[in-house]
Design a protein around this motif. Structure first.
Motif, short mmCIF file in Angstrom:
data_model
loop_
_atom_site.label_atom_id
_atom_site.label_comp_id
_atom_site.label_asym_id
_atom_site.label_seq_id
_atom_site.Cartn_x
_atom_site.Cartn_y
_atom_site.Cartn_z
N GLY A 65 -13.18 -0.61 -0.87
CA GLY A 65 -13.05 0.31 -1.89
C GLY A 65 -11.45 -0.12 -2.54
N TYR A 66 -11.25 0.12 -3.57
CA TYR A 66 -9.79 -0.10 -4.47
C TYR A 66 -9.21 1.18 -4.54
N ASP A 67 -7.89 0.92 -4.88
CA ASP A 67 -7.08 2.14 -5.01
C ASP A 67 -6.98 2.93 -6.39
N LEU A 68 -7.91 4.06 -6.48
CA LEU A 68 -8.23 4.55 -7.75
C LEU A 68 -6.71 5.21 -8.53
N GLU A 69 -6.19 5.77 -7.51
CA GLU A 69 -4.84 6.47 -8.04
C GLU A 69 -4.05 5.11 -8.84
N ARG A 70 -3.69 4.18 -8.16
CA ARG A 70 -3.02 2.96 -8.83
C ARG A 70 -3.78 2.41 -9.95
N PRO A 95 -5.26 3.35 -0.15
CA PRO A 95 -4.95 5.16 -0.08
C PRO A 95 -5.01 5.88 0.98
N GLY A 96 -6.32 5.72 1.93
CA GLY A 96 -6.21 6.24 3.15
C GLY A 96 -4.94 5.96 4.09
N GLY A 97 -4.48 4.73 4.28
CA GLY A 97 -3.36 4.66 4.92
C GLY A 97 -2.13 5.08 4.56
N ARG A 98 -2.04 5.24 2.95
CA ARG A 98 -0.83 5.84 2.60
C ARG A 98 -0.96 7.51 2.73
N ALA A 140 0.80 -1.21 0.13
CA ALA A 140 0.24 0.22 -0.17
C ALA A 140 0.84 1.10 -0.09
N ASP A 141 2.21 1.12 0.37
CA ASP A 141 3.00 2.53 0.52
C ASP A 141 3.29 2.89 -0.90
N ASP A 171 5.78 8.63 -8.32
CA ASP A 171 5.06 7.55 -8.08
C ASP A 171 4.60 6.76 -9.25
N ALA A 172 5.17 5.83 -9.91
CA ALA A 172 4.84 5.41 -11.06
C ALA A 172 3.30 4.56 -10.95
N THR A 173 3.21 4.36 -9.64
CA THR A 173 2.00 3.46 -9.29
C THR A 173 0.38 4.22 -9.01
#
Length: 957
Positions: free
Chosen positions: A344-349, A298-301, A114-115, A139-141
């Protein structure tokens, strides 16, 4: 292609890349050859076989095409750069391979971590007009792209430590600086990769930045044309492009992260306060591990980013605190919000994967489902008391109409359960595309003909046990039981005989098969084209996805802070700028999770504060703090904290820093009440880690940390010192600590908490107006120790019932209880007892007998030494040895072993015997009954003794 050609092709491709490892697609496998095969076999436990080429045998190891990702991740996460060569077919049908991407630690997209995974570039701008060091992080991810400048190498390393990049690209001047590169390797966990120097050239870098973000971007953020930061940004963009990650379309924002709006937290402070990494134990023993109750990656990040980059903007902190307060006080609404976010999923990634062309149908479904969370969260906010908080603005920030349109497009397009691959069809629902619908109709018609063939053949030809099936070897076939096989019609052609049946084909069946295969191939190609178009449509809206993702992440992070505040009984701090630090019944946020914690108060004044007359800084828990509070100048700006080891001094210091930091991320704090003046930085020195392996002694590290604080802290900073000068000789250490205290008090004027065992420093409170003494209370069986007074027992007594009360009280501690701590630690009883006796003699300026060998010969004799306060060490005195035989029953020297005191203004007698004047004074003092002597007579006697020691006639003659 023959195996010889495959190996030759592999070696040719490998020679053309600077990657550490190459893997090359050969049909259904990705293969490694030669040295690369041996490397991956050792790293990933793969089996090695052999391939022959040019008369030689080459090691070979491989993995199935569909299984490459986990092996790729494992190699990259161990620091290897892996080139991937994919297989293609030319017009003549021959196969060839090309390197399509180079996967590096910073461009690995297939990660479950997640980081953030930043790639950082560092450019030495000493030749530029500004002379700064330029930093850029991508951050490419997720598509995050950040740039900044740092004043020097230390500042640059602090920022790199804060962001934790997985890969660093040093610019040309940096890579030539061996010391800087060594520190990059030692002080970060990143892989240091050398990239082409031309990518850092000012013109080329600026052009690439403008192409990516627009020609007006660089001037708008105030970095200056072709400065160090812009050169770093251009290099990172070039690196990401060259590796073939394909994520540049997701990098839509060019953001600066200058330190003006954030606290300065150097790497040492981040480690000392254990913000995100523990010095010992597991990740739960950190500040982040304690407060992180997020339900999405994303919230944890984002919460991690807040913890490592606290803010100075009071309006932003107030906004966050308003959100946390609303969420903490509305438990049902908070839980509803968290339930909506959960899953919820990681929309940015996902946006980055769409931009890179690696997203599959499951990824697009995850985007669809997560976009649906936004209106659900918005409804949970608007339907509760949360609607009156700034949380409403957070969920309203993204373009909700555009998000709803994209979600609807994905919902009407994609099948609910699409296949894992995107080339076999079955990805879309009916009605998505007319041409696809027509193909599907023909396919259903042909399939229906096949499905009903067995029934028709049985009915038409009177056959029993007829089935129609398909496999890779025979294609479609009609299978008839052996008992009926002789009765099949003439147009049946037998293709296989089995034990109990025979298989046949007909011209019509083969024609239908060819039609179905053609339709399936056309469907697969069309669906793949349609899917790529849909994925491109999603990639074009990467910025929208990032907006939605960041809004949901912020709600998650704020709800996490509120969840912990409500469960741990934390309170909202009053954040003022500028102002003092006043904490009532404060607690350590991490330690209180596992220990019954004793809270304490703290008062440290703001900028320019002085102790004032009788300042009550550090009053014990329960004294309370007035709601309005005294004026700033009534609180000391500098607290000297004394007390025993293990009594809680370090915890007290750290909790002050952590409460300040929590307030400046917008969190509630562990206290009954708190007023937190905004600081521009937190600096700590809390016990240097042993870095002998890097050629730096513990004391050198301690002094370097102190130097950084004295150079970097300002009057708006918070400084935490947990021992200074303990790594050297006593007088050297006291001198350094004394001078540092004066400098911090007089020049820096930062809010400072200084824990020390040098009780000599406590005298500074009488001479420096901003300094006050506080101590950790101890109950030694005679009641709590009083500040500055004599110990009830006079010495540490290992057998006594000593209790560390862990409450902070005004004044200096009377002693350190070191021998008692040794006893608690399990030091053998003879050692503890002996130490107790030695301590008593030292406190009485007495001589100490040294037991054991002397001059290298173990004679069993003893000789006596005294501790010379002027020299800061032991010396042997002839007069002391002369009285060695005179000892008491315990083995401690008798009083005739005392060393002489210096004359107050005269010459010191250091050898050959005891100064007669001093001996005379000592004799009189021993015979004096202090309790029975009137005070006036005592003063007269003291004046008489002083005159004798100064060599004067007491009668003035």
């Amino acid at each position: 292609m023959a195996s010889q050609g495959i190996v030759e092709e592999f070696l040719s491709l490998k020679s053309g890349t600077d990657a550490d490892v190459l893997t090359m697609q050969c049909g259904d496998f990705y293969e490694f050859f030669a040295d690369d095969a041996e490397l991956v076999a050792a790293e990933l436990d793969l089996k090695i076989s052999q391939k022959s080429a040019h008369g030689s045998s080459y090691p070979m190891a491989g993995v199935p095409v569909d299984d490459l990702t986990p092996y790729l991740k494992a190699l990259v996460e161990r620091g290897y750069r892996v080139a991937v060569a994919d297989q293609f077919e030319d017009e003549s049908g021959d196969h060839y391979r090309e390197i399509t991407r180079v996967v590096t630690p910073g461009t690995l997209l297939e990660t479950d971590d997640a980081d953030a995974r930043y790639t950082a570039a560092v450019v030495d701008g000493s030749t530029d007009a500004d002379g700064d060091i330029g930093l850029a992080l991508a951050d490419a991810t997720t598509g995050q792209f950040l740039v900044a400048t740092a004043a020097d190498a230390d500042d640059a390393l602090s920022e790199l430590y804060r962001f934790g990049p997985v890969e660093i690209l040093p610019g040309p001047a940096v890579r030539d600086d061996d010391a800087f590169v060594r520190r990059l390797r030692e002080e970060t966990d990143a892989t240091v990769s050398l990239f082409e120097a031309d990518a850092f050239a000012p013109g080329r870098a600026t052009h690439r930045v403008e192409d990516q973000f627009g020609s007006e971007t660089v001037p708008s953020v105030g970095l200056g044309d072709a400065g160090a930061a812009v050169r770093a940004a251009g290099a990172v963009l070039a690196y990401v492009a060259e590796t073939g990650a394909g994520v540049l379309p997701s990098m839509t924002r060019f953001r600066t992260f200058e330190a003006d709006d954030h606290l300065d937290l150097d790497a040492t402070t981040q480690r000392n306060l254990e913000l995100v990494e523990p010095m010992q134990g597991d990740a739960g023993d950190t500040l982040l591990g304690t407060i992180d109750h997020t339900v999405t990656s994303p919230g944890g990040r984002l919460l991690r980013e807040w913890v490592t980059r606290p803010r100075r903007d009071r309006s932003e902190l107030t906004r966050r605190l308003d959100c946390v307060e609303a969420l903490a006080s509305a438990a049902l609404a908070r839980e509803r919000v968290r339930e909506c976010l959960d899953g919820g999923y990681d929309l940015e990634r996902l946006a980055a994967r769409a931009a890179s062309g690696s997203a599959d149908a499951a990824d697009l479904l995850a985007i669809r489902d997560t976009l649906g969370i936004l209106p659900a969260v918005a409804d949970a906010v608007s339907d509760s008391r949360l609607s009156e908080s700034p949380l409403s603005a957070v969920v309203a920030r993204p373009d909700r109409e555009a998000a709803a349109r994209l979600r609807e497009e994905l919902e009407t397009a994609l099948a609910d359960d699409p296949p894992k691959t995107v080339t076999q069809g079955g990805l879309f629902q009916d009605g998505h595309d007319d041409e696809l619908d027509e193909l599907l109709a023909h396919h259903r018609e042909a399939s229906e003909w096949i499905d009903t063939l067995a029934e028709r053949e049985s009915r038409t030809h009177g056959l029993n046990h007829v089935t129609v099936d398909r496999n890779k070897t025979d294609g479609y076939y009609i299978q008839v039981g052996k008992s009926a096989a002789d009765g099949v019609p003439e147009h049946y052609r037998e293709i296989k005989t089995l034990k109990n049946s025979k298989r046949f084909v007909t011209d019509e069946l083969q024609e239908r098969e060819r039609e179905i295969l053609r339709l399936e191939e056309a469907r697969g190609e069309l669906e793949y084209d349609l899917f790529c178009a849909l994925r491109d449509c999603v990639a074009d809206r990467a910025e929208l996805l990032q907006d939605v993702g960041r809004a949901l992440a912020e709600v998650d992070a704020l709800a996490s802070l509120a969840t912990h505040a409500a469960g741990a009984d934390w309170v909202r701090p009053d954040v003022v700028d500028p102002g003092p630090l006043r904490i009532e019944a404060g607690r350590h946020p991490v330690v209180e999770q596992t220990t019954e914690f004793v809270p304490n108060d703290l008062r440290v004044g703001g900028v320019g504060a002085g102790a004032g007359a009788g300042a009550g800084a550090g009053a014990g828990a329960g004294d309370g703090i007035d709601a309005e509070g005294p004026p700033d100048d009534a609180d000391p700006g500098f607290l000297l904290v004394t007390g025993p080891n293990m009594s809680g001094k370090s915890t007290y210091l750290r909790q002050a820093a952590l409460i300040t930091l929590l307030a400046q991320i917008g969190s509630f704090v562990p206290a009954r009440s708190a007023t937190v003046g905004v600081v521009d930085g937190i600096y700590t020195r809390v016990g240097a880690l042993d870095e002998l392996a890097q050629g730096r002694s513990t004391f050198m590290v301690e002094m370097q940390e102190l130097s950084n604080i004295l150079h970097s802290a300002t009057e708006e900073s918070l400084v935490i010192l947990d021992e200074v000068g303990r790594g050297t000789a006593t007088y050297d250490g006291i001198s350094i600590a004394w001078a540092a205290t004066e400098y911090l008090h007089n020049e820096v004027r930062a809010k400072t908490l200084f824990a020390t065992h040098y009780h000599e420093l406590t005298a500074l409170a009488d001479h420096l107006d901003r300094v006050a003494n506080v101590h950790v209370a101890v109950d030694d069986g005679q009641g709590p120790s009083s500040a500055g007074g004599a110990s009830p027992r006079g010495v540490d007594d290992p057998g006594s019932d000593v209790t560390f009360l862990r409450t902070i009280e005004p004044g200096a501690a009377d002693r350190s209880y070191g021998v008692h701590v040794a006893d608690l630690a399990g030091v053998p009883a003879p050692v503890v007892s002996r130490a107790d006796g030695v301590l008593e003699r030292l406190r009485g300026d007495g001589a100490i007998d040294v037991r054991g060998s002397r001059g290298g010969t173990d004679t069993g004799d003893t000789h006596q030494v005294v501790f010379d306060l002027d020299a800061g060490g032991f010396r042997t005195d002839a007069s002391v040895d002369a009285g060695a035989a005179s000892t008491d029953a315990s083995g401690a020297p008798a009083d005739n072993g005392r060393r002489p005191h210096p004359n107050a203004g005269g010459e010191r007698h250091t050898g050959g015997g005891v100064d007669p004047a001093a001996e005379s004074v000592l004799a009189e003092l021993r015979g004096l009954d202090v309790d029975e002597t009137p005070p006036v007579e005592l003063l007269a006697r003291v004046a008489e003794w002083q005159a004798k020691l100064n060599g004067k006639d007491p009668d003035g003659e």
